[in-house]
Structure formats: C-alpha cells, structure tokens
Design an enzyme around this catalytic site. Structure first.
Site, short mmCIF file in Angstrom:
data_model
loop_
_atom_site.label_atom_id
_atom_site.label_comp_id
_atom_site.label_asym_id
_atom_site.label_seq_id
_atom_site.Cartn_x
_atom_site.Cartn_y
_atom_site.Cartn_z
N ASP A 126 -2.73 6.55 0.16
CA ASP A 126 -3.30 6.45 -0.36
C ASP A 126 -2.66 7.01 -1.70
O ASP A 126 -2.74 6.97 -3.49
CB ASP A 126 -5.08 7.41 -0.18
CG ASP A 126 -6.17 6.89 0.67
OD1 ASP A 126 -5.61 5.32 0.25
OD2 ASP A 126 -6.37 7.24 1.50
N ASP A 187 -6.64 -2.12 2.26
CA ASP A 187 -7.24 -1.21 0.97
C ASP A 187 -5.33 -1.19 0.76
O ASP A 187 -4.86 -0.57 -1.16
CB ASP A 187 -7.72 -0.12 1.54
CG ASP A 187 -8.47 0.67 2.05
OD1 ASP A 187 -8.90 -0.60 2.70
OD2 ASP A 187 -9.83 0.70 2.14
N1 GLY Z 1 -9.74 2.75 0.29
C1 GLY Z 1 -10.95 3.47 0.86
C2 GLY Z 1 -11.87 2.88 1.14
O1 GLY Z 1 -12.15 1.71 0.11
O2 GLY Z 1 -13.51 3.78 1.04
#
Ligand code: GLY
Length: 406
Positions: A126, A187
C-alpha cells in the site's frame, strides 16, 4: 434535456453486446464543470468540519462516513493505514480543478504527514497508494523537488518487497503465515505505477523490470479463463510456484469481487500506458469486457458480482469510480467502436454516480455514498469512503481532458 447531451451510445450494438444484451437506457451526459464545482463545495465543507488554522491535526486523514453521520471519521496516518494518501490526493485534484491556493496549502500540509513513509522500511504494498496519490499528484502539479525525492525513496522501499523467485511483490508481509506463502493481491497492480514513474524519473531502472514482472505473473496466475480475477494468489516461497488462489474481501474464492476487478482494469490500462506493449492493452480490454457484461443497469456494481441478496445487496460506488477513471484512459488507447464503447460506459458510470442516488450532497461532506470496503469483515458497508471520492474526482478531470481533446 439538451438533445446534444442525450447519449444513446454511438456504436450501440457494440456496447449492447458488451452489457450482456441488456437494453440500454438513454441518459444525460454529465456537465463536468458542474460536478467539479460540487466536489469543490464538498471539499470546503469537509475542511470546515476538520477545523481551520492551529486546531487542525494534519496527521489525521479522512477515511469514511457511515449512514446517518455527516463528517469524516479520520484515522492517524500510520504505515498500517492504507487509505491515508487519498485525502491529500483529493485536495490536489481539487487544486488542479480550481487553482485555489488555499486548497494547495491544505494539500501540502496533509501530504507532509506522509513523508515518514519514505524513511522507514516498507510495511506492505500500500506504500504506492499512500505516497503516489499524495506526493505523486503533488509533484505532478508543483514540480517540488522534495516531493520527487520522497517518491523515489518510497519506490525503492516498495521494491524491497519484490521476490525474484515468485516474480511479484509480496503484498502483505504480515500474512505470509496465514496464507502459507508469498501472497500477491490484485490491488497491488495500482502500486506498480509508482515504480514505473520512479524508473522514468531518475530512479533505478530495475524498478521498471520489477513492475513488468509483477504484471506478467499476475496476468498468468490471478485470472480465470473468463478473465475474472482472484483477489489473492499465493506462491511457494522457495519455488515460486502459484499454489493457491483465493479471496480476502470478495464473497467467495470463485466470485468476482467488484473492486478487485476494478483494480485489474485500472492496473492493466496503466501498465499499457507505461510499456506500450499491446498484450497489456488486449488484456485490459478483456478484463473490462467481462466486468461490463455483468454490470447492473445503473452501471454501479454490487460489492461482489455474486453477492448474496442481489438486487438488495450493497453496491460499491468506489469500484465504479475506479473503473470510470480507467475506462476514460482505456478509450484513449482504442479507436472506432471500441473507443466509443469504453467512453460511453464511463459516461454512464459517471452519470449514475453524479445522480442524487449516489452523491452525498447535503447528507454528508463526502462526494459520494454507497461504497463497500470489506464485506466479509463487516467493515465499511454502504458507506462514504475516501478512495471512492479520490477516483471520482480523478475521473471527472480525465473526462474533462478527454472531451477537450475531441
Ligand atoms: N486495497 C484495499 C481495498 O481495495 O479494499
């Protein structure tokens, strides 16, 4: 309704094929300037609610607003708080739209709260969302050389999570034991953008190769034959073999989690932009087409395409925002009917999202309602969530630029 704004869809047959044969309703194209002005009003209301002057704690970043609440619930910007870069990003986009220096100053202060991330070891993938949505947009708009250094350091840090054996970034180091191996989540595709950027802007050229390897392995291992995606792929740490495919935030291992597919659509479109390798464009179109075919009539997905309780299941406006933004870019890489199909779909998504069904308006200070964060964990269901707002305003700006180019 002005005739020129009523869109039945040029290339209607092509779009209809892509929407599973559903009858397409006419709709009104949004007035982008009006919707950007709406975003600016909401930004000012949000800033007022966060306080002004010395009373503001710039380390507290807006995250969500639940039904019945009116102002953002904020979270401390820590390495674990994956959403912390989106509010600074919203402010940068609002500054881009308005040129208002007072918004730029707020963007700078919220952005500065994330600098520490470039000075500590990477916690997880992230880091890309955290630093590129904040510092990335800040650098794009200001060319501040300090911002560039932060992004380059963060990109090097993100690259430490890359495994040459698996060929992908370890998305969640904390979950290796839980999943029984090196895990990569869909993600993570978004966070390759920071690596590509760094490789082009004075960083290590190896960052480009890491991003390409990650995109290739994910393409190979994290999709079903119908191009729907798995949220998580698990690789054997020693051999690099893909040993498990499952979900974390979707309904079931076999289903299409809406935001996961949205990340795939956005991710492969971006990888095509960065590499100009047509295999990524072909792939972006395939993962998009299956998503469009299965959308409900208002073009905003349920949180999972097989969610229990459809048509009463919660929607995920955030997925629609991510996809709308991606499709405006994707349309720019296509021609003829395909181009029209993707821009028409994005226009429909934004028309829905800009209606009173999804816009918060007087109900709270966010742009949008009806996103779903993590249904299996019973967290952030049918709420306003900051990343929906981030991709919504990004999509509006992209649509404005797209229309200006036509
Ligand atoms: N990256 C975490 C989500 O999309 O909830």
């Amino acid at each position: 309704m002005k005739a020129k704004n009523v869109l039945w869809g040029i290339g209607l047959a092509a779009l209809s094929a892509c929407t599973g044969g559903k009858t397409l309703q006419p709709f009104e194209r949004i007035d982008v300037d009006k919707e950007l002005a709406y975003c600016d009003v909401q930004v000012h209301r949000a800033l007022d609610s966060l306080g002004r002057g010395d009373s503001v704690d710039y380390t507290m970043e807006p995250r969500n607003i639940y039904a019945g609440e009116t102002v953002w619930n904020c979270r401390k910007a820590t390495k674990e708080e994956w959403i912390a870069g989106f509010w600074p990003g919203v402010l940068w986009y609002d500054y881009e739209a308005t040129g208002n220096d007072s918004i730029r100053k707020e963007a700078e202060k919220f952005t500065a709260s994330l600098k520490f991330l470039s000075e500590i070891p990477a916690y997880d993938h992230d880091l890309g969302f955290l630093v590129f949505c904040s510092y990335g947009n800040g650098y794009r708009l200001t060319q501040n050389p300090e911002y560039r250094q932060v992004i380059l350091a963060a990109a090097d840090s993100l690259a430490t999570l890359f495994s040459p054996v698996a060929g992908t970034i370890l998305s969640w180091p904390r979950n290796v034991e839980m999943y029984g191996g090196h895990n990569t989540i869909m993600d993570n595709m978004l966070n390759l953008e920071m690596l590509f950027w760094a490789a082009r802007n004075g960083g290590d050229k190896r960052l480009y190769d890491i991003a390409v390897s990650h995109a290739d392995k994910t393409m190979q291992n994290q999709f079903r034959p119908d191009y729907t995606s798995y949220h998580v792929a698990v690789y054997d740490t020693l051999t690099g073999e893909c040993i498990k495919r499952c979900t974390h935030q979707g309904y079931a291992d076999s289903t299409m989690w809406a935001r996961g597919q949205a990340w795939a659509i956005y991710g492969y479109t971006m990888v095509y932009r960065e590499t100009k390798d047509s295999k990524y464009l072909d792939f972006a179109r395939k993962v998009t087409d299956v998503y469009l075919e299965r959308l409900p009539e208002d073009y905003v997905p349920y949180w999972d395409f097989s969610a229990p309780g459809i048509p009463d299941a919660p929607k995920d406006a955030s997925a629609a925002c991510v996809v709308a933004s991606a499709l405006i870019e994707l349309a720019g890489y296509c021609e003829g009917e395909s181009q029209q199909k993707y821009i028409d779909a994005a226009e429909r998504m934004l028309a829905s999202l800009s209606s009173d069904r999804y816009q918060s308006r007087g109900q709270n200070v966010a742009f949008l309602m009806h996103s779903t964060g993590h249904w299996p964990a019973k967290s952030e269901i049918d709420a306003s969530i900051i990343y929906a707002d981030y991709y919504y305003i990004e999509a509006l700006l992209r649509l404005k630029a797209y229309r200006d180019r036509q």
